[in-house]
Design a protein around this motif. Structure first.
Motif, PDB file in Angstrom:
ATOM      1  N   LYS A 103      -6.851  -5.396  -4.536  1.00 62.94           N
ATOM      2  CA  LYS A 103      -6.054  -6.617  -4.640  1.00 62.94           C
ATOM      3  C   LYS A 103      -5.290  -6.767  -5.963  1.00 62.94           C
ATOM      4  CE  LYS A 103      -6.640  -8.383  -0.590  1.00 62.94           C
ATOM      5  NZ  LYS A 103      -5.474  -8.450   0.326  1.00 62.94           N
ATOM      6  N   ALA A 123       0.377  -0.467   0.178  1.00 68.82           N
ATOM      7  CA  ALA A 123      -0.892  -1.201   0.231  1.00 68.82           C
ATOM      8  C   ALA A 123      -1.724  -1.007  -1.029  1.00 68.82           C
ATOM      9  CB  ALA A 123      -1.704  -0.742   1.444  1.00 68.82           C
ATOM     10  N   ASP A 133      -1.925  -5.145  -5.821  1.00 73.28           N
ATOM     11  CA  ASP A 133      -0.932  -5.641  -4.878  1.00 73.28           C
ATOM     12  C   ASP A 133       0.401  -5.812  -5.614  1.00 73.28           C
ATOM     13  OD1 ASP A 133       0.637  -8.073  -3.734  1.00 73.28           O
ATOM     14  OD2 ASP A 133      -0.699  -7.455  -2.094  1.00 73.28           O
TER      15      ASP A 133
END
Length: 223
Positions: A130, A125, A133
């Protein structure tokens, strides 16, 4: 934004960087705090942080091997969105590495990186950040020019427990973007030197290296 090198474990910026690493990476990818003392003081290992408003918002570690004329990106961390941290780190690292190669009287041959393959392993994760990612990172590295070495890759766990870590590719970004293969001997020499610091080598890693030693070249494929 500032690009600042960390060379001592007592540097306050290092504590911030290590905390960021723990938030982003899985445990087997993070070297224990005290074990960073020697790497930080090693002139061949270059650890830089991106500092914005006195906070560490990104970091990168890499090294340049003068005899091989290749570099290795150990990690790149983007800790905050909307600041252009990724491009800032990539451009600063690129300038530094090309300067090191020029001091060595050469043009940089290329740069290795271990690249997560989220199509095989999806549980990472990365702290919910983000830009970290693995799908995003893989595509960004492809845009930068990284290619995938065509063999099944594992590496020894940085917890030095003899376990093999899979779910990654060994990537290489050649300076000549038209390059389609890499010397297997270069890969073997690099991997043995890079992981010399970890005495506990998994059997899968040893078999992988033996297999590479029997080859002359390895294909470079798109990520």
């Amino acid at each position: 934004m500032q690009y600042i090198r960390i060379q001592h474990i007592d540097d306050p910026l290092f504590a911030k960087m290590h905390r960021l690493m723990q938030e982003v990476f899985p445990p087997e990818e993070v070297l224990e705090y005290s074990l960073w003392k020697e790497p930080l003081e090693d002139p061949g290992i270059r650890v830089f942080v991106a500092v914005h408003d006195e906070e560490v918002v990104g970091a990168t570690e890499y090294r340049y091997y003068t005899d091989l004329n290749v570099a290795m990106t150990d990690f790149t961390i983007i800790g905050r969105e909307g600041l252009g941290v990724g491009r800032f780190l990539a451009k600063q690292r690129e300038k530094d590495l090309h300067a090191l190669a020029a001091e060595n009287g050469k043009e940089l041959y290329g740069m290795f990186a271990e690249i997560y393959d989220p199509y095989r392993v999806e549980e990472h994760a990365f702290g919910g950040i983000k830009p970290m990612d693995p799908f995003v990172r893989r595509e960004v590295l492809s845009h930068l020019g990284y290619k995938r070495t065509n063999f099944s890759y594992v590496h020894p766990s940085w917890q030095n427990d003899g376990e093999a870590v899979s779910g990654l590719d060994l990537g290489f970004m050649p300076t000549d973007e038209n390059q389609t293969e890499l010397s297997a001997d270069l890969i073997v020499t690099f991997l043995k030197r890079y992981y010399a610091v970890l005495p506990e080598k998994p059997e899968a890693w040893l078999k992988m290296v033996d297999g590479l030693s029997a080859k002359e070249t390895v294909e470079l494929l798109p990520l």
